[in-house]
Design an enzyme around this catalytic site. Sequence first.
Site, PDB file in Angstrom:
ATOM      1  N   ARG A   1       0.882  -1.191   0.000  1.00  0.00           N
ATOM      2  CA  ARG A   1       0.000   0.000   0.000  1.00  0.00           C
ATOM      3  C   ARG A   1       0.905   1.223   0.000  1.00  0.00           C
ATOM      4  O   ARG A   1       1.894   1.278   0.757  1.00  0.00           O
ATOM      5  CB  ARG A   1      -0.867  -0.036   1.257  1.00  0.00           C
ATOM      6  CG  ARG A   1      -2.005   0.986   1.287  1.00  0.00           C
ATOM      7  CD  ARG A   1      -2.771   0.839   2.587  1.00  0.00           C
ATOM      8  NE  ARG A   1      -4.020   1.598   2.609  1.00  0.00           N
ATOM      9  CZ  ARG A   1      -4.496   2.179   3.707  1.00  0.00           C
ATOM     10  NH1 ARG A   1      -3.824   2.067   4.844  1.00  0.00           N
ATOM     11  NH2 ARG A   1      -5.631   2.843   3.667  1.00  0.00           N
TER      12      ARG A   1
ATOM     13  N   TYR B   1     -10.477  -2.291  12.163  1.00  0.00           N
ATOM     14  CA  TYR B   1     -10.721  -1.698  13.474  1.00  0.00           C
ATOM     15  C   TYR B   1     -12.128  -1.922  14.023  1.00  0.00           C
ATOM     16  O   TYR B   1     -12.429  -1.533  15.139  1.00  0.00           O
ATOM     17  CB  TYR B   1     -10.352  -0.204  13.468  1.00  0.00           C
ATOM     18  CG  TYR B   1      -8.951   0.002  12.931  1.00  0.00           C
ATOM     19  CD1 TYR B   1      -8.743   0.536  11.677  1.00  0.00           C
ATOM     20  CD2 TYR B   1      -7.836  -0.420  13.656  1.00  0.00           C
ATOM     21  CE1 TYR B   1      -7.465   0.679  11.152  1.00  0.00           C
ATOM     22  CE2 TYR B   1      -6.558  -0.295  13.141  1.00  0.00           C
ATOM     23  CZ  TYR B   1      -6.380   0.253  11.890  1.00  0.00           C
ATOM     24  OH  TYR B   1      -5.120   0.376  11.377  1.00  0.00           O
TER      25      TYR B   1
ATOM     26  N   THR C   1      -7.212  -3.771   3.722  1.00  0.00           N
ATOM     27  CA  THR C   1      -6.231  -2.784   3.296  1.00  0.00           C
ATOM     28  C   THR C   1      -5.503  -2.085   4.440  1.00  0.00           C
ATOM     29  O   THR C   1      -4.528  -1.363   4.214  1.00  0.00           O
ATOM     30  CB  THR C   1      -6.890  -1.714   2.403  1.00  0.00           C
ATOM     31  OG1 THR C   1      -8.074  -1.252   3.062  1.00  0.00           O
ATOM     32  CG2 THR C   1      -7.250  -2.286   1.038  1.00  0.00           C
ATOM     33  N   GLU C   2      -5.970  -2.260   5.672  1.00  0.00           N
ATOM     34  CA  GLU C   2      -5.237  -1.706   6.802  1.00  0.00           C
ATOM     35  C   GLU C   2      -5.574  -2.397   8.102  1.00  0.00           C
ATOM     36  O   GLU C   2      -6.754  -2.643   8.395  1.00  0.00           O
ATOM     37  CB  GLU C   2      -5.514  -0.202   6.960  1.00  0.00           C
ATOM     38  CG  GLU C   2      -4.572   0.452   7.979  1.00  0.00           C
ATOM     39  CD  GLU C   2      -4.907   1.905   8.286  1.00  0.00           C
ATOM     40  OE1 GLU C   2      -4.891   2.720   7.349  1.00  0.00           O
ATOM     41  OE2 GLU C   2      -5.198   2.212   9.463  1.00  0.00           O
ATOM     42  N   ALA C   3      -4.526  -2.707   8.876  1.00  0.00           N
ATOM     43  CA  ALA C   3      -4.690  -3.303  10.198  1.00  0.00           C
ATOM     44  C   ALA C   3      -3.484  -2.912  11.039  1.00  0.00           C
ATOM     45  O   ALA C   3      -2.370  -2.826  10.520  1.00  0.00           O
ATOM     46  CB  ALA C   3      -4.787  -4.815  10.087  1.00  0.00           C
TER      47      ALA C   3
END
Lengths: 470, 514
Positions: A87, A280, A304-306
């Site tokens: 990313r 989240y 796509t995000e953690a």
Amino acid sequence: MGQAALYTSSNAGARLHRDLVYATDAEPFGTLHLTIDSSKKYQTIQGFGSTFSDASGANLRSLPDKLADTVLRQYFSEGGLNLQFGRVPIASTDFSSRVYSYNDVAEDYMMQNFNLTKEDFQWKIPYIQIAKKYNQNLKLFGAPWSAPGWMKTTKQMSGPGALNGKAGDNYHTAYATYFVKFLEEYSKSGISFWGLSTQNQPTQGSDKKNKIQSTLFTAETQRDFIKSDLGPALKASNVGKDVKVLIMDDNRGNLPKWADTVLKDKDAAGFVSGIGVHSYQDSETDKHLDETNKNHPNFFILGTEASEGGGAKDPSVDYGSWDRAEDTVSDILDDLNNWVVGWTERNLILDAQGGPSWVSDFADAPIIAFPALAQFYKQPMFYAIAHFSHFIKPGAVRIDHSLNVIELEVESSAFLNPDGSKVIIMVNKASLVATEHTVVVQDAADNRNHYQFKLPHRSITTLYIQTSQF
Amino acid sequence: MTRNLFWALLALLISSSIASDCTQKQFKSGIVCVCDLSKCDEIPNIDLTSGQAATFTTSNSGARLHRDIVYATNSDPITSLHLTIDSSTKYQTIQGFGSTFSDASGANLKSLPDRLADTVIRQYFSDSGLNLQYARVPIASNDFSSRVYTYNDIPNDYSMTHFSLQKEDYQWKIPYMQMAQKYNHNLKFFAVPWSAPGWLKTTNSTQGYGSLLGSNQGTYHKAYVTYLLKFFEEYNKNGIQFWGLSTQNEPTSGGDKKNKVQSMLFTAESQRDFIKFDLGPALKLSSVGKDLKVLIMDDNRGNLPKWADTVLKDTETASYVAGIGVHSYQDSESDKHLQQTHDNHPNVFIFGTEASEGYKAKETSVDYGSWDRAEDYVSDILDDLNNWVAGWTERNLILDAQGGPSWVSDFTDAPIIAFPALAQFYKQPMFYAIAHFSHFLKPGAVRIDHSLNVPNYDIQRSAFLNPDGSKVVVLQNKNMLAPYNVVVKDSQQSSDHYQVHLGPRSIVTLYIQN
């Protein structure tokens, strides 16, 4: 009979410890029986990833070159985490050391003053190039946290605010040009992109207390922006025509509604390939994901995000935290068991403070840098990701799996690789020594072979079953 | 007339404190000051004419040595608190303040660009900065090293032919000591061992507990003395001379079996004998050693006065000893420990040789912006200086965001924290706490008498007379909400009254020019 190996990581200190496991005909003793069915296939797993944040680049640069190379090899080579995705933030985020965009010249709708910054040339591009050396098929996807301030209702890049005007107007066209210019400029450095997320956490752009760079989109305005501006601009450009557009890039609570709204519009849907989801709100029900897949089976859902350690009350960096590794495994299992095709970590490498971050939005990371000693630490989280990413090959499919009893402390998933090998990942969250399980795995499609292994308390195991000749 | 002047001054104080004294970054516990390659805040010049005074204020709300002029007034301004100082009643000479050239500090300095490392050193050692006069230098490794090593790990090499300084000395200590000397030509280095090489100890291990093998004047003791002398010889070859030597860091921790850190046990008796029979005589005979000031104890105040009494009662031993080193970790113990020590041994100075915050197991090692820690430092230093201590030394110059490096994870806070990824460092409130003393008390200053007219537990204070006749009063207001106005008057010059405003959670240094 296919040979198998068990890789174990545990709170007690094992780190992908390898043991051979021999298949047996007869049914061995076990406290848990896991039956997999390689004939029942679900979604294709595209791969795992991390983020080339400015903070990661700054930390890589603070290490000796050879060590920075080691970090990237650990993540991107086949011998390491074998990450398939990277990313790439478009201009600054909370994990930058300052607020900047690629064009802060107001009213420059033609983007003549568009330029990449020193962060791109020193902290991102060099490391993306090293990563590509280790994985030539690395798929990069860009994501903006905010448009330049002058394009926003608040006139400020940091904090809330939406794009001025509406889809189709000069601001929206200019912003679409901004995306294309990003792809063009990176292309000049020999870097091409696989994908593009329309906006990082679009819902955050309405939060007046939010200090971080953000731009508000609702599902409706995102749909319209893609349909009128971004989609067409990408299709008309050399660098953008094959780029896969991701929508949402936000927490699962917004699903399936967000996807339904955007993709119901056939024109918008024509430009979109996938839905980005953050980790989240993973305590929310899986139904959010399940329904989304049901409504839109031809669009992939990609994590796509953690990250861990972002809570106000948590220590940002918690050295050696098994809890965080366990959470990571739980999250990934929950996603993969509910149609998600991949999962991306928020930062490659942070410092001992959990930064740098201009807005002190510190967090934990799988790798922490110690430049003074030319060292880095690999957190338990690093190995948590490895249990999936190293063994599940790109193109693998999730297959059916079930435990014979309900065991709340044990979570699992199973996959079939393109070469026929099978991967079973399990986590035992119980903390008492006595809660060690003896697991027996059997494939319903090949029920002669039984594989027996130990799943200790507070451990993660990956059972890798090599393709059998028969 | 006076009342109007008071309000005018107050208004001036309030309005002038709005501008920021440094590049601030806010954290949960408070504010740090950020320094990078382009800027770092400096202490405002004193710049006063005779009789003029200035206050320098640091506060939890963000002031950092903010300078305001204070005019003396004849009449007694309205306020209930009067601090009377008496420059004719003198106590001990203040020798100065210091920090430590730990391996960790050197590693962190080296991780920064050269120019920024130089800024850190300048902030500490130049007279426009903290003006530190003393520097503690570990002899071989300690908990703030990245590995356990000594200068001679070859067993039975009693004549120390294999003695050699390590890469840590050449990369992490010597270059920065030389840089510091450039800023302060009079910088006084004192060396201190955490442990002898393991093969000289009862445990055969450099790390952890244990004492020297053998007995006085025996092979082992002699070898250890040779080792210590070689340290000075080797540093001398690198152009660095030492002012002092502390016999052993925290000798009492060398008896603790649970202790993992490099240590060596001495009792007061065995330290006395070691100095009397081995160390003292050998130092006197060596050219690098003969002028070294020997410090005893280098441990917490609870051991006093007994430790000093035991060692110094022996007149021969006492002839080798110049001072007593004291650590700050038992500062909750009574001042009587220090008072009695001075009474019993008035010709031997007591010197603070180590202090730090954030070392406890349940604490956060590095607490960004912690006002509490700055407040503790001011309290500790005041307590020491008000009770005969001649100086005070911080444990590390600069640590990383983890509070290290430390091979044994003994992480701690420091006045400066390094962020190499951004070529930046943070100055903690603790840095300014030390500045309130070290920048204004010139070497050779004496503590003078001071008394507050009413008891007040929120206000801590001390007062000093500099060699050039200027006077320094350092005050701290620990109250979280209430400000105070204090009128300071010198009984030797009773016409001059100086009004000092102490905001809640603040430190003020009043400097009265001669």
